[in-house]
Design an enzyme around this catalytic site. Sequence first.
Site, PDB file in Angstrom:
ATOM      1  N   ASP A   1       6.459  21.075 -26.977  1.00  0.00           N
ATOM      2  CA  ASP A   1       6.388  19.752 -26.356  1.00  0.00           C
ATOM      3  C   ASP A   1       7.432  19.710 -25.243  1.00  0.00           C
TER       4      ASP A   1
ATOM      5  N   TRP B   1       7.142   0.174   3.833  1.00  0.00           N
ATOM      6  CA  TRP B   1       7.627   0.889   2.648  1.00  0.00           C
ATOM      7  C   TRP B   1       8.988   1.498   2.937  1.00  0.00           C
TER       8      TRP B   1
ATOM      9  N   ARG C   1       1.802   1.496  14.997  1.00  0.00           N
ATOM     10  CA  ARG C   1       1.409   1.264  13.616  1.00  0.00           C
ATOM     11  C   ARG C   1       1.896  -0.099  13.145  1.00  0.00           C
TER      12      ARG C   1
ATOM     13  N   LYS D   1       3.639  30.155   2.831  1.00  0.00           N
ATOM     14  CA  LYS D   1       2.748  29.726   1.751  1.00  0.00           C
ATOM     15  C   LYS D   1       1.291  29.753   2.193  1.00  0.00           C
TER      16      LYS D   1
ATOM     17  N   SER E   1      13.322   5.684 -14.238  1.00  0.00           N
ATOM     18  CA  SER E   1      12.212   6.400 -14.864  1.00  0.00           C
ATOM     19  C   SER E   1      12.048   7.793 -14.256  1.00  0.00           C
ATOM     20  N   SER E   2      12.094   7.864 -12.929  1.00  0.00           N
ATOM     21  CA  SER E   2      11.920   9.169 -12.279  1.00  0.00           C
ATOM     22  C   SER E   2      13.033  10.137 -12.637  1.00  0.00           C
TER      23      SER E   2
ATOM     24  N   HIS F   1      14.830  13.207  11.493  1.00  0.00           N
ATOM     25  CA  HIS F   1      13.665  13.304  12.392  1.00  0.00           C
ATOM     26  C   HIS F   1      12.798  12.045  12.326  1.00  0.00           C
ATOM     27  N   HIS F   2      13.080  11.180  11.351  1.00  0.00           N
ATOM     28  CA  HIS F   2      12.386   9.893  11.327  1.00  0.00           C
ATOM     29  C   HIS F   2      13.081   8.888  12.239  1.00  0.00           C
TER      30      HIS F   2
ATOM     31  N   THR G   1       6.798  27.104   5.016  1.00  0.00           N
ATOM     32  CA  THR G   1       5.484  26.527   4.715  1.00  0.00           C
ATOM     33  C   THR G   1       4.388  27.450   5.206  1.00  0.00           C
TER      34      THR G   1
ATOM     35  N   SER H   1      -1.725  27.063  -5.930  1.00  0.00           N
ATOM     36  CA  SER H   1      -1.411  28.466  -6.207  1.00  0.00           C
ATOM     37  C   SER H   1      -1.965  28.914  -7.554  1.00  0.00           C
TER      38      SER H   1
ATOM     39  N   TYR I   1       8.572  15.723   0.261  1.00  0.00           N
ATOM     40  CA  TYR I   1       8.323  17.047  -0.311  1.00  0.00           C
ATOM     41  C   TYR I   1       8.134  16.971  -1.814  1.00  0.00           C
TER      42      TYR I   1
ATOM     43  N   HIS J   1       0.846  -1.199   0.000  1.00  0.00           N
ATOM     44  CA  HIS J   1       0.000   0.000   0.000  1.00  0.00           C
ATOM     45  C   HIS J   1       0.881   1.250   0.000  1.00  0.00           C
TER      46      HIS J   1
ATOM     47  N   GLU K   1      11.799  13.024  -0.507  1.00  0.00           N
ATOM     48  CA  GLU K   1      10.722  12.345  -1.224  1.00  0.00           C
ATOM     49  C   GLU K   1       9.342  12.841  -0.772  1.00  0.00           C
TER      50      GLU K   1
ATOM     51  N   HIS L   1      13.119  11.753   3.154  1.00  0.00           N
ATOM     52  CA  HIS L   1      12.472  13.001   3.517  1.00  0.00           C
ATOM     53  C   HIS L   1      12.263  13.915   2.318  1.00  0.00           C
TER      54      HIS L   1
HETATM   55  C1  HEA Z   1      -0.018   9.095  -1.054  1.00  0.00           C
HETATM   56  C2  HEA Z   1       0.019   8.166  -0.294  1.00  0.00           C
HETATM   57  C3  HEA Z   1      -1.107   7.473   0.416  1.00  0.00           C
HETATM   58  C4  HEA Z   1      -2.468   7.485   0.203  1.00  0.00           C
HETATM   59  C5  HEA Z   1      -3.250   8.234  -0.841  1.00  0.00           C
HETATM   60  C6  HEA Z   1      -3.035   6.633   1.202  1.00  0.00           C
HETATM   61  C7  HEA Z   1      -4.414   6.363   1.304  1.00  0.00           C
HETATM   62  C8  HEA Z   1      -4.982   5.603   2.318  1.00  0.00           C
HETATM   63  N1  HEA Z   1      -4.318   4.968   3.340  1.00  0.00           N
HETATM   64 FE1  HEA Z   1      -2.309   4.869   3.558  1.00  0.00          FE
HETATM   65  N2  HEA Z   1      -0.287   4.793   3.801  1.00  0.00           N
HETATM   66  C9  HEA Z   1       0.657   5.437   3.058  1.00  0.00           C
HETATM   67  C10 HEA Z   1       0.405   6.313   2.018  1.00  0.00           C
HETATM   68  C11 HEA Z   1      -0.861   6.607   1.526  1.00  0.00           C
HETATM   69  N3  HEA Z   1      -2.039   6.105   1.994  1.00  0.00           N
HETATM   70  C12 HEA Z   1       1.983   5.113   3.496  1.00  0.00           C
HETATM   71  C13 HEA Z   1       3.285   5.628   2.926  1.00  0.00           C
HETATM   72  C14 HEA Z   1       1.810   4.225   4.569  1.00  0.00           C
HETATM   73  C15 HEA Z   1       2.898   3.583   5.424  1.00  0.00           C
HETATM   74  C16 HEA Z   1       3.154   2.192   4.968  1.00  0.00           C
HETATM   75  C17 HEA Z   1       4.093   1.516   5.912  1.00  0.00           C
HETATM   76  O1  HEA Z   1       3.842   1.528   7.121  1.00  0.00           O
HETATM   77  O2  HEA Z   1       5.075   0.960   5.428  1.00  0.00           O
HETATM   78  C18 HEA Z   1       0.385   4.053   4.744  1.00  0.00           C
HETATM   79  C19 HEA Z   1      -0.193   3.269   5.732  1.00  0.00           C
HETATM   80  C20 HEA Z   1      -1.554   3.188   5.986  1.00  0.00           C
HETATM   81  C21 HEA Z   1      -2.134   2.587   7.139  1.00  0.00           C
HETATM   82  C22 HEA Z   1      -1.363   2.002   8.317  1.00  0.00           C
HETATM   83  C23 HEA Z   1      -1.072   0.586   8.081  1.00  0.00           C
HETATM   84  C24 HEA Z   1      -0.274   0.030   9.202  1.00  0.00           C
HETATM   85  O3  HEA Z   1       0.440   0.757   9.881  1.00  0.00           O
HETATM   86  O4  HEA Z   1      -0.374  -1.188   9.369  1.00  0.00           O
HETATM   87  C25 HEA Z   1      -3.505   2.677   7.015  1.00  0.00           C
HETATM   88  C26 HEA Z   1      -4.471   2.175   8.002  1.00  0.00           C
HETATM   89  O5  HEA Z   1      -5.562   2.542   8.044  1.00  0.00           O
HETATM   90  C27 HEA Z   1      -3.768   3.353   5.772  1.00  0.00           C
HETATM   91  C28 HEA Z   1      -5.033   3.650   5.275  1.00  0.00           C
HETATM   92  C29 HEA Z   1      -5.254   4.388   4.123  1.00  0.00           C
HETATM   93  C30 HEA Z   1      -6.586   4.629   3.575  1.00  0.00           C
HETATM   94  C31 HEA Z   1      -7.872   4.131   4.162  1.00  0.00           C
HETATM   95  C32 HEA Z   1      -6.399   5.384   2.441  1.00  0.00           C
HETATM   96  C33 HEA Z   1      -7.477   5.880   1.532  1.00  0.00           C
HETATM   97  O6  HEA Z   1      -7.301   7.241   1.281  1.00  0.00           O
HETATM   98  C34 HEA Z   1      -7.507   5.088   0.252  1.00  0.00           C
HETATM   99  C35 HEA Z   1      -8.714   5.414  -0.573  1.00  0.00           C
HETATM  100  C36 HEA Z   1      -8.758   4.717  -1.890  1.00  0.00           C
HETATM  101  C37 HEA Z   1      -9.537   3.678  -2.188  1.00  0.00           C
HETATM  102  C38 HEA Z   1     -10.389   3.056  -1.171  1.00  0.00           C
HETATM  103  C39 HEA Z   1      -9.538   3.050  -3.548  1.00  0.00           C
HETATM  104  C40 HEA Z   1     -10.482   3.666  -4.523  1.00  0.00           C
HETATM  105  C41 HEA Z   1     -11.829   3.108  -4.608  1.00  0.00           C
HETATM  106  C42 HEA Z   1     -12.185   1.937  -5.160  1.00  0.00           C
HETATM  107  C43 HEA Z   1     -11.220   0.922  -5.652  1.00  0.00           C
HETATM  108  C44 HEA Z   1     -13.592   1.635  -5.296  1.00  0.00           C
HETATM  109  C45 HEA Z   1     -14.047   0.485  -4.472  1.00  0.00           C
HETATM  110  C46 HEA Z   1     -14.225   0.884  -3.056  1.00  0.00           C
HETATM  111  C47 HEA Z   1     -15.359   0.815  -2.346  1.00  0.00           C
HETATM  112  C48 HEA Z   1     -16.631   0.340  -2.928  1.00  0.00           C
HETATM  113  C49 HEA Z   1     -15.368   1.234  -0.905  1.00  0.00           C
HETATM  114  N4  HEA Z   1      -2.563   3.647   5.172  1.00  0.00           N
HETATM  115  C1  HEA Z   2       3.561  15.142   1.650  1.00  0.00           C
HETATM  116  C2  HEA Z   2       4.187  14.590   2.556  1.00  0.00           C
HETATM  117  C3  HEA Z   2       4.648  15.200   3.851  1.00  0.00           C
HETATM  118  C4  HEA Z   2       4.790  16.509   4.249  1.00  0.00           C
HETATM  119  C5  HEA Z   2       4.511  17.763   3.463  1.00  0.00           C
HETATM  120  C6  HEA Z   2       5.276  16.471   5.595  1.00  0.00           C
HETATM  121  C7  HEA Z   2       5.545  17.603   6.336  1.00  0.00           C
HETATM  122  C8  HEA Z   2       6.157  17.600   7.584  1.00  0.00           C
HETATM  123  N1  HEA Z   2       6.484  16.483   8.328  1.00  0.00           N
HETATM  124 FE1  HEA Z   2       6.066  14.565   7.815  1.00  0.00          FE
HETATM  125  N2  HEA Z   2       5.930  12.632   7.208  1.00  0.00           N
HETATM  126  C9  HEA Z   2       5.463  12.200   6.000  1.00  0.00           C
HETATM  127  C10 HEA Z   2       5.027  12.989   4.952  1.00  0.00           C
HETATM  128  C11 HEA Z   2       5.051  14.376   4.970  1.00  0.00           C
HETATM  129  N3  HEA Z   2       5.417  15.164   6.019  1.00  0.00           N
HETATM  130  C12 HEA Z   2       5.462  10.761   5.934  1.00  0.00           C
HETATM  131  C13 HEA Z   2       5.010   9.904   4.758  1.00  0.00           C
HETATM  132  C14 HEA Z   2       5.954  10.331   7.162  1.00  0.00           C
HETATM  133  C15 HEA Z   2       6.095   8.897   7.685  1.00  0.00           C
HETATM  134  C16 HEA Z   2       7.082   8.059   6.999  1.00  0.00           C
HETATM  135  C17 HEA Z   2       7.050   6.686   7.594  1.00  0.00           C
HETATM  136  O1  HEA Z   2       7.632   6.489   8.667  1.00  0.00           O
HETATM  137  O2  HEA Z   2       6.407   5.794   7.001  1.00  0.00           O
HETATM  138  C18 HEA Z   2       6.257  11.535   7.928  1.00  0.00           C
HETATM  139  C19 HEA Z   2       6.807  11.509   9.205  1.00  0.00           C
HETATM  140  C20 HEA Z   2       7.250  12.639   9.861  1.00  0.00           C
HETATM  141  C21 HEA Z   2       8.066  12.599  11.037  1.00  0.00           C
HETATM  142  C22 HEA Z   2       8.596  11.337  11.729  1.00  0.00           C
HETATM  143  C23 HEA Z   2       7.656  10.845  12.722  1.00  0.00           C
HETATM  144  C24 HEA Z   2       8.061   9.564  13.324  1.00  0.00           C
HETATM  145  O3  HEA Z   2       8.159   8.560  12.606  1.00  0.00           O
HETATM  146  O4  HEA Z   2       8.289   9.552  14.529  1.00  0.00           O
HETATM  147  C25 HEA Z   2       8.292  13.901  11.402  1.00  0.00           C
HETATM  148  C26 HEA Z   2       9.101  14.330  12.572  1.00  0.00           C
HETATM  149  O5  HEA Z   2       9.596  15.363  12.648  1.00  0.00           O
HETATM  150  C27 HEA Z   2       7.625  14.744  10.431  1.00  0.00           C
HETATM  151  C28 HEA Z   2       7.630  16.128  10.454  1.00  0.00           C
HETATM  152  C29 HEA Z   2       7.106  16.917   9.438  1.00  0.00           C
HETATM  153  C30 HEA Z   2       7.158  18.386   9.456  1.00  0.00           C
HETATM  154  C31 HEA Z   2       7.732  19.249  10.532  1.00  0.00           C
HETATM  155  C32 HEA Z   2       6.587  18.787   8.281  1.00  0.00           C
HETATM  156  C33 HEA Z   2       6.446  20.224   7.827  1.00  0.00           C
HETATM  157  O6  HEA Z   2       6.811  20.348   6.484  1.00  0.00           O
HETATM  158  C34 HEA Z   2       5.080  20.771   8.028  1.00  0.00           C
HETATM  159  C35 HEA Z   2       5.057  22.262   7.886  1.00  0.00           C
HETATM  160  C36 HEA Z   2       3.676  22.853   7.899  1.00  0.00           C
HETATM  161  C37 HEA Z   2       3.079  23.503   8.920  1.00  0.00           C
HETATM  162  C38 HEA Z   2       3.725  23.640  10.243  1.00  0.00           C
HETATM  163  C39 HEA Z   2       1.683  24.029   8.781  1.00  0.00           C
HETATM  164  C40 HEA Z   2       1.542  25.393   8.170  1.00  0.00           C
HETATM  165  C41 HEA Z   2       2.334  26.448   8.849  1.00  0.00           C
HETATM  166  C42 HEA Z   2       1.815  27.544   9.453  1.00  0.00           C
HETATM  167  C43 HEA Z   2       0.355  27.831   9.462  1.00  0.00           C
HETATM  168  C44 HEA Z   2       2.790  28.501  10.005  1.00  0.00           C
HETATM  169  C45 HEA Z   2       2.788  28.716  11.444  1.00  0.00           C
HETATM  170  C46 HEA Z   2       3.012  27.492  12.218  1.00  0.00           C
HETATM  171  C47 HEA Z   2       3.804  27.394  13.315  1.00  0.00           C
HETATM  172  C48 HEA Z   2       4.873  28.352  13.678  1.00  0.00           C
HETATM  173  C49 HEA Z   2       3.599  26.224  14.219  1.00  0.00           C
HETATM  174  N4  HEA Z   2       6.994  13.942   9.508  1.00  0.00           N
HETATM  175 CU   LIG Z   3      10.446  13.648   7.038  1.00  0.00          CU
END
Ligand code: HEA
Ligand code: HEA
Ligand SMILES: [Cu+2]
Lengths: 384, 516, 296
Positions: free
Chosen positions: B96, B132, B441, B322, B160-161, B293-294, B319, B259, B248, B67, B246, B244
């Site tokens: 293009d 993942w 989790r 923005k 590819s990327s 931070h992870h 951020t 925007s 962003y 997933h 990734e 990380h």
């Molecule tokens: C962009 C990235 C992305 C997106 C979009 C989503 C979308 C969703 N994610 Fe995901 N998720 C991750 C990225 C993302 N996730 C990542 C990186 C992890 C960590 C993995 C790891 O731990 O290694 C994670 C882990 C994660 C967990 C934790 C699993 C665990 O720790 O064991 C869960 C649990 O609820 C979850 C739920 C969902 C759900 C309910 C959606 C929903 O938004 C999905 C909605 C989409 C659909 C449901 C499909 C479309 C509809 C159909 C096919 C029609 C048929 C359906 C019906 C009739 C109902 N995700």
């Molecule tokens: C699109 C993807 C995305 C984005 C944009 C971010 C944005 C941020 N993430 Fe997130 N992060 C993930 C995707 C993302 N993250 C994923 C996938 C994981 C889990 C990976 C895994 O383990 O599977 C993760 C996990 C993760 C962790 C690790 C947690 C853990 O495993 O223990 C941390 C810790 O610092 C973190 C921090 C942040 C911070 C500080 C930002 C900042 O960029 C956020 C900044 C934004 C704001 C703060 C809001 C707007 C700001 C204001 C309104 C200004 C004023 C605010 C203040 C002064 C408070 N993220």
């Molecule tokens: Cu990070």
Amino acid sequence: MGIKRLFAFLTLATIAPGIFAQQTAQDAEEEVARWGVNMTQGVTEVSRTTYDLHMLIFWICVAIGVVVFGVMFYSMWRHRKSKGYQAAQFHESTLVELAWTIVPTLILIGMAIPATKTLYDIYDTKEADLDIMITGYQWKWKYDYMGSDVSFFSNLSTPQSQINNQQPKAANYLLEVDEPLVVPINKKIRFLITANDVIHAWWVPDLAVKKDAIPGFVNESWTRIEEPGIYRGQCAELCGKDHGFMPIVVKAVPEDEYHSWLNDRAAAAARIKELTNKTFTFDELYARGEEIYKSACVACHQAKGEGIPGTFPAIAGSKIATGPMDAHMSMVVDGSPSNPAMQAFGAQLSEVDLAAVITYQRSAFGNNMGDTVQPIDVLNFKNK
Amino acid sequence: MAHGPKPGFTRWLYTTNHKDIGSMYLWFSFAMFLLGGCMALVIRAELFQPGLQIVQPGFFNQMTTMHGLIMVFGAVMPAFVGLANWMVPMMIGAPDMALPRMNNWSFWILPFAFAMLVSTLFMEGGAPDFGWTFYAPLSTEYAPPSVTFFIFAVHIMGASSIMGAINIVATILNMRAPGMTLMKMPLFVWTWLITAYLLIAVMPVLAGVVTMMLMDIHFGTSFFSAAGGGDPVLFQHVFWFFGHPEVYIMILPAFGIVSAIIPTFARKPLFGYSSMVYATASIAFLSFIVWAHHMFTVGMPIAGELFFMYATMLIAVPTGVKVFNWVTTMFRGSMTFETPMLFSIAFVILFTIGGFSGLMLAIAPADFQYHDTYFVVAHFHYVLVPGAIFSITAGVYYWLPKWTGNMYNESMGKVHFWLAFVGLNVTFFPMHFVGLAGMPRRIPDYALQFADFNQIASVGAFLFGAAQILFLFNVIRTVRGGKKATDEVWENPEGLEWSVPSPAPYHTFSTPPVVR
Amino acid sequence: MATESSYYVPEQSRLPIFATIGIFLMAFGAATWINGGSSYIFFAGSLAMATVLWFWFAAVIKENMQGLNSDQLKRSYVWGMGWFIFSEVMFFAAFFGALYYIRTFTLPWLGGEGDRGSSNMLWEGFQNTWPLMVTPEQAVSGDAAKVVGPKGIIDPWHLPLINTVLLLASSVTVHIAHVYLKKGNRKGFNGWLTATVALGGAFLFFQIEEYLEAYQHLGLTLESGIYGTTFFMLTGFHGAHVTLGTIMLLIMLLRSVIANHFKPDDHFGFEAATWYWHFVDVVWVGLFIFVYVLGA
Ligand code: HEA
Ligand code: HEA
Ligand SMILES: [Cu+2]
Ligand code: CUA
């Protein structure tokens, strides 16, 4: 779709989960802290400071959110085309932009200061009263009380039947173990945390201790528990199939109780050692072996010895379990030379238990070797 | 060069046209979103109640892993590349992409790579089951044999990327119409330029880390094993140096899309264009120095812990700039709330909530309690689902009339939005609670006190999933026909893409327009 | 910024889809092979890939000869090659970073120094040295250890020094060739390019020599703990890049000798190959310093 029907649908969608929840609320066990929505305050100074820190940042975020979303909703309400509002055309202002760069920075500094203090506190593992070595295994914990002979494994004790929904689930479902970690209160306890195979993490929320257990390295952490009680936690790093099934239970007791427990433990260990020279009957070994198998082997080789094809081999009909005794002993005592998942149980189980589980495997699940191996044979094998 | 697309399916196989390739990326991405979503539904169904009901723990881990991988690499990234393919040439007045044949290659690798990845589900020992983030040694010494296929799938996906990113950089730097200076470029183009740099910088590091795994598994090296002098934590450092940035990569183009949309429906120019550009660049820069931070709980020295904590907190500043700019753009505008605008507004609110929880996670001592709980899962779904996915959805609704020449069905769009909005919050908001209450989790079964909120989350997930069917339906209907769209589509939107007919001609700008 | 009025957009092309099939077969085949299956798929894929590349480059060259490539398109190639090389830099950075991390953090910790020094209790008797001749496992289990350190290491001041000179010289010769090309002196170009290819070949020869020495006499292998790991991974990937670079230059040479390709003002194919070559050279200097000299 008319706007009315849309509304009806939305209401339903929001209420539906509530109805579901209500229903289970009735038949589930009482006692457990239900609908818990926040971090625990815990029972140590560190856990309380952590909680305060958490609440501090939380409220700051809420405050900023109120301001930002407030402005946004205000303009969504007032500045609408449907209300005939004419758009202004301004599109920059160095002053404002500067302000909203500087103010958040100051807020962040305000958060960083207490966070830094807490972190220094958490990192100070010096001058501990007691050292405990914690080793993560797939999927159990081992506790060594350093400077004493006491050392044991702590396994999940929830029966499979509860997990497979054949029996009602008990209150501490999945959070209960056969042997908890017993510690004294009001003492600074240092944990030396490591792992035997993959990375695990030792986490007890009430102590606010979470540290990764990394094979080949030792991490340090500490706690000082203020109240006697039983504190439960779980492994917090994905460590394979049964990551969800390796809980932690810490029993904090007054100091004198702790010491008498420690003495009892040491005596029990000595008694087991004495049994090494005893000769057991087949039935004794088989019965004991079954128990050991259920706690130490079942996770991989499964209840009927069928294994998991492709990952863990079957014991039923296994060439090794129905072959020469030496090879079987070697596999269990020293582990597999090719697959580290099959650990060296020689260091984990007593000679008696090793002899029992080997004997059991050779005659259970339709394997009908019918032979026995005695504890002393295992000891000799180990010393070879 | 006034010719249209070739007939037949070889049009798609052999095409060098950015619009064709863009469409293929978008359809591929949507297919992956459904597949990854179905896996999420398996997860949610299993977590509906305590106890094991539907799947075994081993398979559950495979679902979680696949997933995450499919959503990140299969759904979000290709969707953004698809949008870039469609829009970047149109926005900068180019005929293009710069390197059209390579463009086709970049796309077609993906279906093959994912076929290989998904095929691991049917291999002996099962699919990758180590998350993942595939931490060693669970993903090396203790991995199923299919890990080798996973590694090579990541390799070609990365190729590819990188090629896709190089193409975008070359296009943006080299193909702008006369007069299109850098500081006149639409923000979507800016954000993609910076994203492309992130990709070129970190995808090779991902390739490096999987190569180290491959060597450890099959060729006896000791990168991640202390016995030979290596370190499992080394894996995490290299992985998160990629990982990380990734995340962003999955949000910067979203900033660009939003925007573009908010000013259109606020009928007011974007507030603070140049600060938006600088903020994007700062976020990209900071993203390289916050990776650990992870890893707050791995036992880093305190100096490292502090450095990564401070650097991470700093990201809130650009951020925030923005978010404030978007809000100010709306302020005293003349707003209407068509579907793309609804998705964009929801984006701003819910992404900010996700950002706030991110900031909480950044506080190292507090992260000791949050780490590897559902609080983290809640955080990243808030930034990814209403962040990345909503922005993509908004972008598709916004530009679909330009692509197809037809208007989508507005009321169906609105229903889609509200269902998705409610479903998403019902799914992911309760995860904050169970996370704080102590639910780790990546577990297939949990203690009883987490039951209620998990049940709610599961219901929400199915609702959110169902909402996507409407989206699919709406898009297909619009592609097939419908009310004709005008060239401008919206009221006085900004940008070159609105100056050409709807649907946009197969080759948009054979001779570059002049930008004043 | 674009000033030209037309940009060459190629017609539909079969090349990319075949390249996809090629790269897929290579990846799938490599995985199958490594997992103990047959190697045919991999070789079929490699063959397919090589063939596609041949036709692809042929097509690009033909288009260029026909004058389809505007200066703007050529700039796209320049950007493309430039950023491709940057991505390669990052790939090497991952491995250099690993070496740095191991030496600065991991080994001292395992040896009992620093914040995580208590790790030493698992590896009693282990000492942090570099080169790492005794692995942690060896320190604990002695002869029973599976991962055993090397008996000796490569002396930087023999073969590696020669190789440094060779490779640095080759960067100079390829530059001289470039200068001759720009002056329109075909003979000088061919001559100096031949010298470059020869230097590249000599480098590879000595590198193989060095590996044989390591495997046969020094017990220095991929499996000899982290020293062997980092040594072979870094120098190995570099060696692979030198091989590729030599092949690229060789092809350029053949194109010039056989087909009279490249004009004084139009020779990006060759220039790209030289960039690659200089990059490989710079990586070597890094290797020589960080792997050989500071590793001895
Ligand atoms: C962009 C990235 C992305 C997106 C979009 C989503 C979308 C969703 N994610 Fe995901 N998720 C991750 C990225 C993302 N996730 C990542 C990186 C992890 C960590 C993995 C790891 O731990 O290694 C994670 C882990 C994660 C967990 C934790 C699993 C665990 O720790 O064991 C869960 C649990 O609820 C979850 C739920 C969902 C759900 C309910 C959606 C929903 O938004 C999905 C909605 C989409 C659909 C449901 C499909 C479309 C509809 C159909 C096919 C029609 C048929 C359906 C019906 C009739 C109902 N995700
Ligand atoms: C699109 C993807 C995305 C984005 C944009 C971010 C944005 C941020 N993430 Fe997130 N992060 C993930 C995707 C993302 N993250 C994923 C996938 C994981 C889990 C990976 C895994 O383990 O599977 C993760 C996990 C993760 C962790 C690790 C947690 C853990 O495993 O223990 C941390 C810790 O610092 C973190 C921090 C942040 C911070 C500080 C930002 C900042 O960029 C956020 C900044 C934004 C704001 C703060 C809001 C707007 C700001 C204001 C309104 C200004 C004023 C605010 C203040 C002064 C408070 N993220
Ligand atoms: Cu990070
Ligand atoms: Cu042990 Cu998770």
